[in-house]
Design a protein around this motif. Structure first.
Motif, short mmCIF file in Angstrom:
data_model
loop_
_atom_site.label_atom_id
_atom_site.label_comp_id
_atom_site.label_asym_id
_atom_site.label_seq_id
_atom_site.Cartn_x
_atom_site.Cartn_y
_atom_site.Cartn_z
N MET B 107 0.71 -1.21 0.12
CA MET B 107 0.13 0.13 0.03
C MET B 107 0.86 1.31 -0.27
O MET B 107 0.40 2.38 -0.59
CB MET B 107 -0.84 -0.07 1.16
CG MET B 107 -2.04 -1.07 0.93
SD MET B 107 -3.24 -0.84 2.61
CE MET B 107 -2.70 -2.35 3.27
N LEU B 108 1.84 1.21 0.79
CA LEU B 108 2.69 2.52 0.71
C LEU B 108 3.32 2.66 -0.62
O LEU B 108 3.40 3.90 -1.32
CB LEU B 108 3.94 2.20 1.80
CG LEU B 108 3.69 2.10 3.23
CD1 LEU B 108 5.03 2.01 4.03
CD2 LEU B 108 2.56 3.08 3.66
N LEU B 110 1.99 1.77 -3.41
CA LEU B 110 0.98 2.22 -4.20
C LEU B 110 0.54 3.61 -3.95
O LEU B 110 0.26 4.41 -4.89
CB LEU B 110 -0.18 1.46 -3.98
CG LEU B 110 -1.48 1.30 -4.95
CD1 LEU B 110 -0.93 1.53 -6.47
CD2 LEU B 110 -2.34 0.58 -4.76
N PHE B 111 0.65 4.17 -2.87
CA PHE B 111 0.38 5.42 -2.26
C PHE B 111 1.60 6.35 -3.04
O PHE B 111 0.99 7.36 -3.77
CB PHE B 111 0.57 5.64 -0.80
CG PHE B 111 0.62 7.15 -0.30
CD1 PHE B 111 -1.00 7.79 -0.52
CD2 PHE B 111 1.39 7.61 0.02
CE1 PHE B 111 -1.12 9.10 -0.31
CE2 PHE B 111 1.50 8.94 0.41
CZ PHE B 111 0.21 9.75 0.16
N LEU B 112 2.61 5.67 -3.11
CA LEU B 112 3.84 6.82 -3.89
C LEU B 112 3.40 6.68 -5.51
O LEU B 112 3.75 7.52 -6.19
CB LEU B 112 5.01 6.26 -3.71
CG LEU B 112 5.52 6.58 -2.16
CD1 LEU B 112 6.92 5.77 -1.82
CD2 LEU B 112 5.59 8.03 -1.83
N ASN B 114 0.68 5.64 -7.38
CA ASN B 114 -0.70 5.41 -8.04
C ASN B 114 -0.86 6.60 -8.83
O ASN B 114 -0.52 7.66 -8.41
CB ASN B 114 -1.94 5.25 -7.04
CG ASN B 114 -2.43 6.23 -6.51
OD1 ASN B 114 -3.28 7.09 -7.20
ND2 ASN B 114 -2.27 6.71 -5.27
N ILE B 117 -2.90 10.04 -7.36
CA ILE B 117 -2.33 10.97 -6.12
C ILE B 117 -0.77 10.77 -5.80
O ILE B 117 -0.21 11.39 -4.84
CB ILE B 117 -3.34 11.03 -4.90
CG1 ILE B 117 -3.36 9.67 -4.33
CG2 ILE B 117 -4.39 11.40 -5.14
CD1 ILE B 117 -3.54 9.35 -2.90
N SER B 119 2.79 10.69 -5.68
CA SER B 119 3.94 11.94 -5.80
C SER B 119 4.87 11.33 -6.79
O SER B 119 5.35 12.02 -7.61
CB SER B 119 4.70 12.27 -4.40
OG SER B 119 3.78 12.84 -3.52
N LEU B 120 5.30 10.16 -6.76
CA LEU B 120 6.49 9.75 -7.62
C LEU B 120 5.64 9.27 -8.77
O LEU B 120 6.50 9.44 -9.88
CB LEU B 120 7.06 8.41 -6.87
CG LEU B 120 8.01 8.78 -5.57
CD1 LEU B 120 8.62 7.64 -5.07
CD2 LEU B 120 8.77 10.11 -5.92
#
Ligand SMILES: Nc1ncnc2c1ncn2[C@@H]1O[C@H](COP(=O)(O)OP(=O)(O)O)[C@@H](O)[C@H]1O
Ligand SMILES: [Mg+2]
Lengths: 282, 278, 355
Positions: B107-108, B110-112, B114, B117, B119-120
């Motif tokens: 999830m982390l 994917l958070f970076l 996706n 949203i 950021s990467l």
């Protein structure tokens, strides 16, 4: 020690720092995200420095977030996860130290048969036998119970093997000295064996605590009701990348709460953990 | 002893037997009747293109994960051996991911990464890369491998450091006197002596990538897009619990067990050899 | 007060190894019995059967006249000092010594006074708060002794207790153990493979070989009259010189044909022996009636200080002669080895002594 040029030392440090950046960045960035407002998070790129919402976000997640994760408070989730992790760690250690004790220090019929029965389980992770194990859980009415979460994970042989290996390094003379000193089997276990196993127990505790805390597939299956979820499962349920309703700032707080306890355990008990890990798996 | 045996029997041998039995049964589409079909389920599963695809996905995923995680960890371990000062601090910072649940690791990342949203992901797009792991299978695979390998770096790092420390210093000094430069010393002396560690880690990482990464797949891609990231374990779960094709799922379980047993056997051969050579 | 009686004791391990093949020994009260023999001859096995750590396959072990075959080590009231000391690594010296008393329910203040007085005797008082790993080898050895003594048992058992110490310390401890044993007056069984240790410690010396007793007796009796070639070559350093004999019509001859010049006490003697210190060398050629005279070539000279050992080739074998002070002979010298006839030992076909 062979000397090395300052340049090479410099390169070594540079590579390590880069490595740490990669390794730590996702965690750090989660922390950063957990201190920003939802609006900031939804408009990438996210700043590299923490924002001012630390207090707001954390208190909302911890105290105001009822209803967000299917009506379960973060506290309840953390409690569930802690119970599961502790249960797995303590249960597995107790059970396997006793079995190893029996296997190493007693001669009884079928001893090696039992040993192999246990030993074979080492080979099969819970993931490959989920369906039938799940059925057993249903039949025994253990769905949505702590026992259901914990007990099937206790039944693996890793820890037994580790203790067995350790016990076999205990010199026979020591066992005999205790016998001559009048220590019966239980006394020997509690006065000699247990104190000598302290380091091993500590190391195993860390490894198993992490193991229990990070379980995914099993809690996913045996918990239907939301208030038995572990924090990892709940977190997964909170996230939806497709729909914009996900409250990312709270997700990030929850993620931090799910990550920090095991990291603390690992870092604080690092000395035992590293020794136990490297020794036990060899 | 007795309690462990009981638990082992109820939660291990009974289910394993069930799996074997189940794998030879077939239910009609309405779940009304069950027939004993011997190995038909295995034949069906092994002939199923979706299953073959899943095998391919798993092989790619496991190998990539194992290799990435080991190469990075070895590099860091070698550097940590050289950096005399700060070794302890580096280690403390590098072992964090070990404590992170695979699902959360996924999830982390994917958070970076996706597309909406992350950021990467934003960074990649601004570099002109059409990054979208939710639609592009290759991108999804890259994301999974990154997350899975990231989580495993700590573990490999600790073992490589231990392995490096076990290399006798006198050997390296002897090689230095024989005129071998630092790079040469590494490849001709240190690396061969690390072979047991490397081999051990290869097995462990493969097992990890095969099984422990279920959480990553489930949390990040759900096997998609399409079936681009449907690993074997994920498929067992999906067929058994979501699609409820019990016979197929059980047959797959049995195949998986066979794979694990094979891997473990390899590992024990290795352990035995190690005992022999001290 | 304790006697130990072993009657035809046998041990067959489950693996089928017959480690002890029928041993009978009687140890009177307050005496120190030393079991000596080469490694693997069954000494430890025998000792452990006395301790109750090993089941007895046949025969009886009796303590104070009472057969204890079926009794466990705790009830036999014995204490044992192990080769590697077997100190509990996680306990302080004090607790190591107190542990056995605690398990027997001894009152706390009595434990305390006994531990402290024992520690005083063994000069361990300053070390009571240390853990085993913080002690030197000699200190650990003392703690192991202390743990045995503090219990005030009927019998002490020692299994090679000094073999992990350096030579000098070993010499000191040997004397100390002997003195302690004598002052405390506790019947003891002591296992060693070191014949010097055995000779100096024993009241009763038992020489074992391959699971059997070769000889039992006072140390000097065993030395003076070894019952077999095995004992002759095992006890004493350097060992006794043994020469093979062939019989002939004109009396016994050495293997290379040298006549020995006088009659053997028994016709069936096939081996002749003499100790290195019972022989001398001479460069003269005069006749020496009533002595065994062997022409020899010096091969090596070992000066040890107060004495020297000459290694010589004679009668087709290697023999060693002890000469006091510095040897005048050099390697290569031709000389004659002379052994007094009354100091010769004779052995028969089976290696048994004949007189
Ligand atoms: N537990 C055992 N199982 C099988 N054989 C043993 C065991 N202990 C000792 N032995 C064998 O018994 C013989 C005597 O051993 P031991 O009494 O230890 O000899 P010693 O102490 O004189 O060196 C040896 O051949 C040894 O290999
Ligand atoms: Mg021995």
């Amino acid at each position: 020690m062979i000397g090395q040029s300052p340049l090479r030392t410099f390169i070594a440090h540079a590579v390590l720092i880069l490595g740490i950046l990669i390794v730590a960045f996702p965690i750090y960035y989660t922390f950063v995200a957990s201190t920003h407002t939802l609006q900031t998070i939804l408009r990438p790129p996210l700043p590299l420095l923490p924002g001012g919402q630390l207090w707001n976000n954390y208190s909302e997640a911890l105290f105001g977030g009822i209803g967000r994760i299917g009506g379960v408070s973060v506290g309840q989730l953390l409690l569930n996860t802690t119970i599961m992790a502790l249960g797995v760690a303590v249960g597995k250690i107790c059970i396997s130290i006793l079995s190893a004790y029996a296997i190493v220090f007693f001669r009884f019929p079928l001893r090696m048969t039992f040993f192999w029965l246990i030993f074979i389980t080492l080979m099969l992770p819970v993931e490959v036998r989920i369906l039938p194990t799940y059925k057993v859980m249903v039949d025994l009415g253990m769905i949505d119970t702590y026992a259901g979460l914990i007990i099937p994970l206790i039944a693996s042989a890793t820890a037994t093997l580790l203790f067995r290996q350790f016990f076999m390094t205990i010199p026979g003379e020591l066992v005999e000295a205790a016998r001559v000193d009048g220590a019966g089997p239980w006394r020997f276990f509690f006065d000699i064996l247990l104190p000598l196993s302290r380091t091993n127990i500590a190391a195993l505790f860390v490894i198993l605590f992490i193991y229990g805390w990070t379980q995914y597939l099993w809690p996913l299956l045996v918990t239907n009701s939301n208030d038995m979820n572990t924090i990892v499962i709940a977190l997964r349920k909170m996230v939806s990348f497709a729909d914009a309703d996900t409250e990312w700032h709270l997700v990030m707080v929850t993620a931090m709460l799910a990550i920090v306890p095991p990291i603390l355990v690992v870092v604080l008990m690092q000395r035992w953990f590293v020794r136990g890990l490297v020794e036990s798996e060899k | 002893m007795a309690p462990q045996l009981a638990i082992t029997l109820v939660f291990f041998y009974w289910p394993a037997g069930q799996a074997l039995y189940q794998s030879m049964l077939r239910q009609d589409p309405f779940g009304l009747r069950t027939r004993f079909v011997w190995f038909a389920n295995f034949r069906k599963v092994l002939a199923d293109p979706a299953y073959l695809n899943s095998i391919q996905v798993t092989v790619v995923f496991s190998l990539a994960t194992a290799i990435v995680a080991m190469v990075v960890a070895l590099l860091l371990a070698v550097m940590a051996e050289k950096a005399v000062r700060g070794k302890g601090l580096y280690r403390t910072l590098l072992i964090w991911p070990y404590a992170v649940a695979p699902a959360i690791a996924g999830m982390l990342w994917l958070f970076l990464f996706n597309p909406s949203i992350g950021s990467l992901a934003y960074l990649l797009r601004s570099l002109g890369i059409a990054w979208d792991p939710l639609l592009n299978g290759t991108h999804a695979m890259i994301l999974l491998v990154s997350a899975a390998a990231w989580k495993q770096i700590s573990y490999n790092f600790l073992f490589f450091v231990a392995g490096l420390q076990a290399v006798p210093k006198t050997l390296i000094e002897a090689a230095a006197m024989d005129g071998a430069g630092e790079t040469k010393r590494f490849w001709t002396i240190v690396f061969p002596l690390l072979a047991p560690t490397t081999f051990f880690l290869l097995v462990v990482n493969t097992v990890y990538a095969l099984f422990d990464t279920f959480g990553i797949v489930h949390a990040v891609t759900g096997g998609g897009p399409g079936k681009a990231t449907e690993t074997l374990v994920y498929k067992v779960y999906n067929d058994g619990f979501v699609n409820l094709i019990l016979g197929d799922s059980a047959a797959q379980s049995v195949i998986l067990m066979a794979i694990v047993i094979a891997l473990t056997a390899i590992q024990f051969r290795y352990v035995e050899r190690k005992v022999h050579y001290g | 007060m304790a006697t130990v009686d072993l009657r035809d004791v046998k041990k067959v391990y489950p693996s089928g190894v017959e480690a002890v093949k029928g041993v009978s020994i009687a140890i009177p009260d307050k005496e120190l019995c030393v079991l000596v023999g080469p490694s693997g001859c069954g000494k430890s096995t025998l000792l452990r059967m006395i301790a109750g750590l090993e089941t007895i396959s046949a025969g009886t072990v009796a303590i104070d006249g009472k057969v204890v075959n079926a009794i466990g080590p705790t009830e036999r009231d014995i204490a044992m000092v192990f080769q590697n000391y077997a100190l509990y690594p996680h306990m302080k010296v004090y607790d190591n010594m107190a542990y056995g008393l605690r398990n027997r329910g001894t009152p706390k203040d009595e434990i305390d006074s006994r531990v402290r007085s024992t520690a005083k005797v063994l000069e361990l008082s300053a070390l009571l708060d240390r853990r085993p790993r913080e002690l030197s080898g000699g200190q650990r050895q003392r703690v192991a002794m202390g743990r045995a003594i503090v219990r005030n048992p009927k019998i002490f058992l020692f299994d090679e207790p000094l073999s992990n110490l350096d030579a000098k310390l070993r010499g000191q401890m040997r004397v100390e153990i002997k003195n302690l044993q004598r002052t405390l007056g506790v019947t003891s069984v002591y296992v060693t493979h070191d014949q010097l240790e055995a000779m100096t410690l024993a009241d009763i010396l038992v020489v074992m070989n391959a699971g059997l007793v070769e000889q039992t007796g006072a140390p000097l009796d065993v030395y003076e009259k070894p019952a077999s070639t095995f004992v002759a070559s095992f006890i004493g350093a350097p060992p006794m010189n043994l020469l093979a004999l062939t019989g002939s019509s004109s009396g016994p001859m050495l293997a290379d044909g040298t006549a020995i010049g006088f009659a053997a006490p028994e016709t069936q003697a096939v081996t002749l022996g003499f100790r290195p210190e019972d022989a001398d060398v001479t460069f003269n050629a005069e006749a020496l009636p009533g002595a065994l005279v062997l022409p020899a070539t010096v091969e090596a000279v070992e000066p040890v200080g107060a004495e020297s050992f000459l290694h010589c080739a004679a009668a087709g074998s290697r023999i060693i002669v002890r000469v006091s002070g510095r040897a005048t002979a050099k390697p290569g010298d031709q000389l004659r080895v002379v052994a007094k006839a009354e100091r010769l030992h004779w052995f028969d076909q089976a290696g048994k002594r004949v007189d």
